[in-house]
Write a protein that holds these residues in place. Structure first.
Motif, PDB file in Angstrom:
ATOM      1  N   ARG A  32       6.514   1.357   4.269  1.00  0.00           N
ATOM      2  CA  ARG A  32       7.173   2.400   5.067  1.00  0.00           C
ATOM      3  C   ARG A  32       6.568   3.769   4.777  1.00  0.00           C
ATOM      4  NH1 ARG A  32      10.618   6.193   4.989  1.00  0.00           N
ATOM      5  NH2 ARG A  32      11.275   5.994   2.838  1.00  0.00           N
ATOM      6  N   PHE A  73       4.670  -7.960   8.042  1.00  0.00           N
ATOM      7  CA  PHE A  73       5.483  -6.758   8.042  1.00  0.00           C
ATOM      8  C   PHE A  73       5.792  -6.379   9.481  1.00  0.00           C
ATOM      9  CE2 PHE A  73       3.541  -6.639   3.911  1.00  0.00           C
ATOM     10  CZ  PHE A  73       4.533  -6.123   3.098  1.00  0.00           C
ATOM     11  N   LYS A  79      10.381  -4.342   7.766  1.00  0.00           N
ATOM     12  CA  LYS A  79      10.916  -5.603   7.218  1.00  0.00           C
ATOM     13  C   LYS A  79       9.747  -6.479   6.815  1.00  0.00           C
ATOM     14  CE  LYS A  79      13.949  -8.884   6.470  1.00  0.00           C
ATOM     15  NZ  LYS A  79      14.638  -8.929   5.217  1.00  0.00           N
ATOM     16  N   ARG A  80       9.792  -7.015   5.587  1.00  0.00           N
ATOM     17  CA  ARG A  80       8.741  -7.901   5.093  1.00  0.00           C
ATOM     18  C   ARG A  80       9.214  -9.343   5.142  1.00  0.00           C
ATOM     19  NH1 ARG A  80       6.736  -7.991  -1.107  1.00  0.00           N
ATOM     20  NH2 ARG A  80       8.642  -9.192  -1.324  1.00  0.00           N
ATOM     21  N   GLU A 125       8.500  -3.271   1.036  1.00  0.00           N
ATOM     22  CA  GLU A 125       8.852  -2.635   2.300  1.00  0.00           C
ATOM     23  C   GLU A 125       8.783  -1.120   2.166  1.00  0.00           C
ATOM     24  OE1 GLU A 125      12.714  -4.291   3.055  1.00  0.00           O
ATOM     25  OE2 GLU A 125      11.889  -6.107   3.964  1.00  0.00           O
TER      26      GLU A 125
END
Length: 113
Positions: A48, A72, A60-61, A44
């Motif tokens: 990001r 994702f 969020k994965r 993540e």
């Protein structure tokens, strides 16, 4: 062996979608044997960082192990959402190109980048 950097596009293909101001980018592996490696390094935080210039929210994965894929969910990534954005790509379909270009550590380094 090549000295070229390993990138997500060497191991997977992607598909981007949208819901409001949220983008989701699916990463689907070409080869099941790469699952554990990509699971370890495509975090993540790495995602990001790659999207930091367009996304203002968390990442969020979600793992889809039986399909050898990840999804994702990237919050606040579409300039306010489809109905209010003046962006050229209001649905964020081109955002999968950012994912595919993420540089990964060499396999011998494991998850340490």
């Amino acid at each position: 062996m090549s000295d070229a950097p390993l990138r997500v596009y060497d191991l997977a293909h992607c598909r981007a979608g949208d819901k409001g101001n949220t983008s989701n980018v699916s990463v689907i592996l070409y080869d099941d044997a790469d699952w554990e490696f990509l699971r370890e390094v495509l975090t993540e935080e790495r995602v990001r960082q790659a999207y930091r210039h367009v996304a203002k929210g968390p990442v969020k994965r979600y793992e889809i192990r039986n399909l050898k894929a990840f999804n994702f969910v990237i919050q606040n990534a579409l300039g306010g959402g489809v109905t209010i954005s003046l962006a050229q790509d209001i649905h964020g379909k081109s955002l999968s190109n950012i994912m595919l270009a993420i540089q990964l550590p060499a396999r011998s380094q494991g998850g340490q980048a």
